[in-house]
Design an enzyme around this catalytic site. Structure first.
Site, mmCIF file in Angstrom:
data_model
loop_
_atom_site.group_PDB
_atom_site.id
_atom_site.type_symbol
_atom_site.label_atom_id
_atom_site.label_comp_id
_atom_site.label_asym_id
_atom_site.label_seq_id
_atom_site.Cartn_x
_atom_site.Cartn_y
_atom_site.Cartn_z
ATOM 1 N N GLY A 284 -24.098 16.060 -7.676
ATOM 2 C CA GLY A 284 -23.022 16.939 -8.183
ATOM 3 C C GLY A 284 -22.487 16.535 -9.542
ATOM 4 N N LYS B 294 -7.781 13.941 -6.478
ATOM 5 C CA LYS B 294 -6.793 13.930 -7.571
ATOM 6 C C LYS B 294 -6.195 15.327 -7.760
ATOM 7 C CE LYS B 294 -5.743 11.047 -10.041
ATOM 8 N NZ LYS B 294 -4.675 9.985 -9.931
ATOM 9 N N ASP C 152 0.860 -1.185 0.000
ATOM 10 C CA ASP C 152 0.000 0.000 0.000
ATOM 11 C C ASP C 152 0.899 1.239 0.000
ATOM 12 O OD1 ASP C 152 -1.699 2.100 0.733
ATOM 13 O OD2 ASP C 152 -2.997 0.753 1.886
ATOM 14 N N TYR D 69 -13.665 12.446 -5.475
ATOM 15 C CA TYR D 69 -12.607 11.848 -6.303
ATOM 16 C C TYR D 69 -11.752 12.923 -6.965
ATOM 17 C CZ TYR D 69 -10.462 9.921 -10.565
ATOM 18 O OH TYR D 69 -9.589 9.602 -11.569
ATOM 19 N N THR E 240 -6.468 13.127 -14.023
ATOM 20 C CA THR E 240 -7.710 13.109 -14.797
ATOM 21 C C THR E 240 -8.137 14.516 -15.218
ATOM 22 O OG1 THR E 240 -10.089 12.788 -14.462
ATOM 23 C CG2 THR E 240 -8.791 13.003 -12.497
ATOM 24 N N ASP E 241 -8.966 14.591 -16.255
ATOM 25 C CA ASP E 241 -9.518 15.898 -16.660
ATOM 26 C C ASP E 241 -10.572 16.384 -15.664
ATOM 27 O OD1 ASP E 241 -11.501 14.064 -17.288
ATOM 28 O OD2 ASP E 241 -11.778 14.731 -19.360
ATOM 29 N N GLU E 242 -11.022 15.485 -14.773
ATOM 30 C CA GLU E 242 -12.097 15.871 -13.842
ATOM 31 C C GLU E 242 -11.640 16.935 -12.848
ATOM 32 O OE1 GLU E 242 -14.433 12.581 -12.369
ATOM 33 O OE2 GLU E 242 -13.789 11.335 -14.035
ATOM 34 N N GLU F 154 -7.561 5.452 -5.876
ATOM 35 C CA GLU F 154 -8.980 5.103 -5.926
ATOM 36 C C GLU F 154 -9.551 5.914 -7.075
ATOM 37 O OE1 GLU F 154 -10.563 2.875 -4.154
ATOM 38 O OE2 GLU F 154 -8.832 2.375 -2.909
ATOM 39 N N SER F 155 -10.390 5.287 -7.924
ATOM 40 C CA SER F 155 -10.680 5.954 -9.194
ATOM 41 C C SER F 155 -12.162 6.096 -9.560
ATOM 42 C CB SER F 155 -9.954 5.204 -10.313
ATOM 43 O OG SER F 155 -10.551 3.939 -10.520
ATOM 44 N N ARG G 296 -18.830 13.032 -22.210
ATOM 45 C CA ARG G 296 -17.459 12.680 -21.863
ATOM 46 C C ARG G 296 -16.657 12.552 -23.162
ATOM 47 N NH1 ARG G 296 -19.421 14.352 -17.934
ATOM 48 N NH2 ARG G 296 -19.756 13.320 -15.937
ATOM 49 N N LYS H 282 -17.537 0.688 -13.976
ATOM 50 C CA LYS H 282 -17.474 1.913 -14.781
ATOM 51 C C LYS H 282 -18.465 1.796 -15.949
ATOM 52 C CE LYS H 282 -13.992 3.764 -12.431
ATOM 53 N NZ LYS H 282 -12.596 3.596 -12.651
HETATM 54 P P1 NAD Z 1 -8.184 1.376 -11.303
HETATM 55 O O1 NAD Z 1 -9.105 1.708 -10.184
HETATM 56 O O2 NAD Z 1 -8.612 0.399 -12.331
HETATM 57 O O3 NAD Z 1 -6.786 0.865 -10.725
HETATM 58 C C1 NAD Z 1 -6.118 1.496 -9.685
HETATM 59 C C2 NAD Z 1 -5.128 0.522 -9.091
HETATM 60 O O4 NAD Z 1 -4.437 1.225 -8.044
HETATM 61 C C3 NAD Z 1 -5.780 -0.709 -8.447
HETATM 62 O O5 NAD Z 1 -5.158 -1.910 -8.862
HETATM 63 C C4 NAD Z 1 -5.575 -0.493 -6.952
HETATM 64 O O6 NAD Z 1 -5.377 -1.690 -6.220
HETATM 65 C C5 NAD Z 1 -4.324 0.381 -6.923
HETATM 66 N N1 NAD Z 1 -4.291 1.187 -5.698
HETATM 67 C C6 NAD Z 1 -5.242 2.029 -5.238
HETATM 68 N N2 NAD Z 1 -4.872 2.553 -4.055
HETATM 69 C C7 NAD Z 1 -3.652 2.022 -3.766
HETATM 70 C C8 NAD Z 1 -2.756 2.158 -2.680
HETATM 71 N N3 NAD Z 1 -3.054 2.929 -1.632
HETATM 72 N N4 NAD Z 1 -1.589 1.474 -2.708
HETATM 73 C C9 NAD Z 1 -1.287 0.676 -3.752
HETATM 74 N N5 NAD Z 1 -2.111 0.478 -4.801
HETATM 75 C C10 NAD Z 1 -3.282 1.154 -4.814
HETATM 76 O O7 NAD Z 1 -7.835 2.791 -11.950
HETATM 77 P P2 NAD Z 1 -7.486 3.140 -13.465
HETATM 78 O O8 NAD Z 1 -8.743 3.396 -14.194
HETATM 79 O O9 NAD Z 1 -6.506 2.171 -13.986
HETATM 80 O O10 NAD Z 1 -6.791 4.554 -13.256
HETATM 81 C C11 NAD Z 1 -5.397 4.637 -12.986
HETATM 82 C C12 NAD Z 1 -5.012 6.083 -12.767
HETATM 83 O O11 NAD Z 1 -5.363 6.858 -13.911
HETATM 84 C C13 NAD Z 1 -5.713 6.739 -11.578
HETATM 85 O O12 NAD Z 1 -4.793 7.558 -10.922
HETATM 86 C C14 NAD Z 1 -6.819 7.571 -12.218
HETATM 87 O O13 NAD Z 1 -7.112 8.697 -11.442
HETATM 88 C C15 NAD Z 1 -6.178 7.958 -13.537
HETATM 89 N N6 NAD Z 1 -7.111 8.185 -14.640
HETATM 90 C C16 NAD Z 1 -8.067 7.253 -14.957
HETATM 91 C C17 NAD Z 1 -8.926 7.495 -16.016
HETATM 92 C C18 NAD Z 1 -9.979 6.477 -16.403
HETATM 93 O O14 NAD Z 1 -10.846 6.797 -17.227
HETATM 94 N N7 NAD Z 1 -9.946 5.259 -15.902
HETATM 95 C C19 NAD Z 1 -8.829 8.663 -16.762
HETATM 96 C C20 NAD Z 1 -7.824 9.598 -16.424
HETATM 97 C C21 NAD Z 1 -6.971 9.344 -15.362
#
Ligand code: NAD
Length: 355
Positions: free
Chosen positions: A296, A168, A67, A164, A139-141, A92-93, A228, A203
């Site tokens: 929101g 970020k 972690d 979220y 993220t763009d959010e 967390e996403s 989006r 998602k």
């Molecule tokens: P996801 O939720 O599928 O995967 C995130 C991974 O991070 C998971 O495997 C989880 O176990 C790990 N994780 C979370 N907290 C942790 C911690 N404290 N220690 C170790 N591991 C941890 O997310 P994703 O969709 O692959 O997104 C990855 C990144 O990209 C994120 O930072 C997200 O904000 C960013 N992002 C995602 C999107 C999208 O559309 N999915 C778009 C833009 C940016």
């Protein structure tokens, strides 16, 4: 990856991180280190197929189950790895989950990012490495919500509006403050909504597919007119690799798909692909159910990709329509995968994030 030998990826068992790892293991000869705490949305199968290809690939990959909120363990692993490039994706996403349980988001996204950049700062003090880069994937959010016109770019002021996006945005600010104060080679990327294979079915796209396949109602939040800008995950990965290789350290890059779509139209497209791929025809009008809007809920996101296009020549290779078809067909071919990860997470596609 001519500049790098040891690449650390945080969050490598998540959706985007695993796509990045598959790409690196298949298309380069770098060593890949994955730090992931293995949460309920993680899945190692997304990488195992590549590891089975041959022993050289397997030997170039190492997983650390930890972690990033645990400073001392992260510090130990980081210094053991000695990375020359870091892609930070662990977070967390899911917006809906952040509405239900914000504290987890603050811990992983803010404290976890602080731990990583502080460890990287101290590491760079002791290791002179001119090529070192840390990419913080965001993220763009963080920019808030758009009306009908305009797009986000690298100069757009921050205006996060969900737990979220606020977590970020906080992490982006930490990374930018650290790089400014300590002169660190950190890069922040802000990307639009990703889609593709191996995305956990909480998602919109994989959830809609599951609902249609199970013959359950597809929940459309509010009026379904939220927009989006969708990007296929393989294109996002290509952008990240290019930025790591040729992007200027200390800069920000916005990444988008030039594919804006209303949620309701996206759901229509998905159901059309499913209907065209199977003998069983689903009646979308009967399946759609307009439900209470997300608290929101942001109206529109869109990215202006001028900078990454002009400086690095990147633009999405995949047409949205083709990539959506590839994605939907992948889920149709692998129904057992979605069921496996849903069971593992003890989540059966129920509504999340209502107050
Ligand atoms: P996801 O939720 O599928 O995967 C995130 C991974 O991070 C998971 O495997 C989880 O176990 C790990 N994780 C979370 N907290 C942790 C911690 N404290 N220690 C170790 N591991 C941890 O997310 P994703 O969709 O692959 O997104 C990855 C990144 O990209 C994120 O930072 C997200 O904000 C960013 N992002 C995602 C999107 C999208 O559309 N999915 C778009 C833009 C940016």
């Amino acid at each position: 990856m001519k500049n790098f030998k040891k690449i650390l990826i945080t969050g490598g068992y998540g959706f985007i991180g695993s796509a990045l790892i598959r790409n690196l293991l298949k298309n380069s000869d770098v060593q890949v280190f994955n730090i992931d705490k293995y949460s309920s949305v993680s899945d190692s199968e997304s990488i195992e197929e590549i590891l089975e290809i041959d022993i050289n690939i397997k030997n170039r990959y190492k997983y650390f189950n930890l972690d990033i909120c645990n400073y001392s363990k992260l510090d130990e692993a980081f210094n053991k790895i000695n990375p020359d490039l870091v892609f930070h994706l662990a977070a967390e996403s899911h917006v809906d989950r952040s509405i239900e349980n914000p504290s987890q988001f603050l811990n992983s996204n803010i404290i976890g990012t602080y731990n990583l950049i502080e460890i990287a700062r101290k590491y760079l003090k002791n290791n002179q490495d001119n090529k070192f880069r840390l990419l913080h994937i965001s993220t763009d959010e963080v920019f808030g919500s758009l009306e009908e016109n305009g797009k986000f770019n690298e100069l757009t002021p921050y205006n996060p509006r969900s737990p979220y996006s606020a977590s970020k945005a906080s992490s982006d600010h930490l990374v930018k403050a650290w790089r400014h104060t300590y002169k660190l080679p950190f890069i922040v990327t802000n990307c639009s909504n990703n889609f593709g294979e191996w995305q956990f079915p909480d998602k919109l796209i994989p959830l809609t597919i599951q609902k249609i396949l199970k013959g359950e109602k597809i929940p459309i939040y509010g009026n379904g007119l939220q927009i989006r800008d969708w990007l296929y995950v393989e294109d996002h990965v290509e952008a990240l690799l290019l930025i790591a290789q040729d992007g200027k350290a200390g800069e920000d890059f916005c990444i988008g798909g030039n594919s804006e779509m209303r949620n309701i139209d996206l759901v229509r497209n998905i159901s059309e692909i499913i209907n065209n791929s199977s003998s069983k025809k689903h009646n979308l009008l009967e399946l759609i159910s307009f439900v209470k809007d997300r608290p929101g809920h942001d109206k529109r996101y869109a990215i202006d990709c001028k900078k990454i296009k002009s400086e690095l020549g990147w633009e999405p290779k995949f047409k949205f329509k083709d990539a959506l078809e590839i994605t939907v067909k992948w889920y149709l071919d692998k129904p057992e995968w979605a069921q496996k990860v849903l069971n593992q997470a003890n989540y059966q596609t129920q509504r999340l994030g209502l107050l």
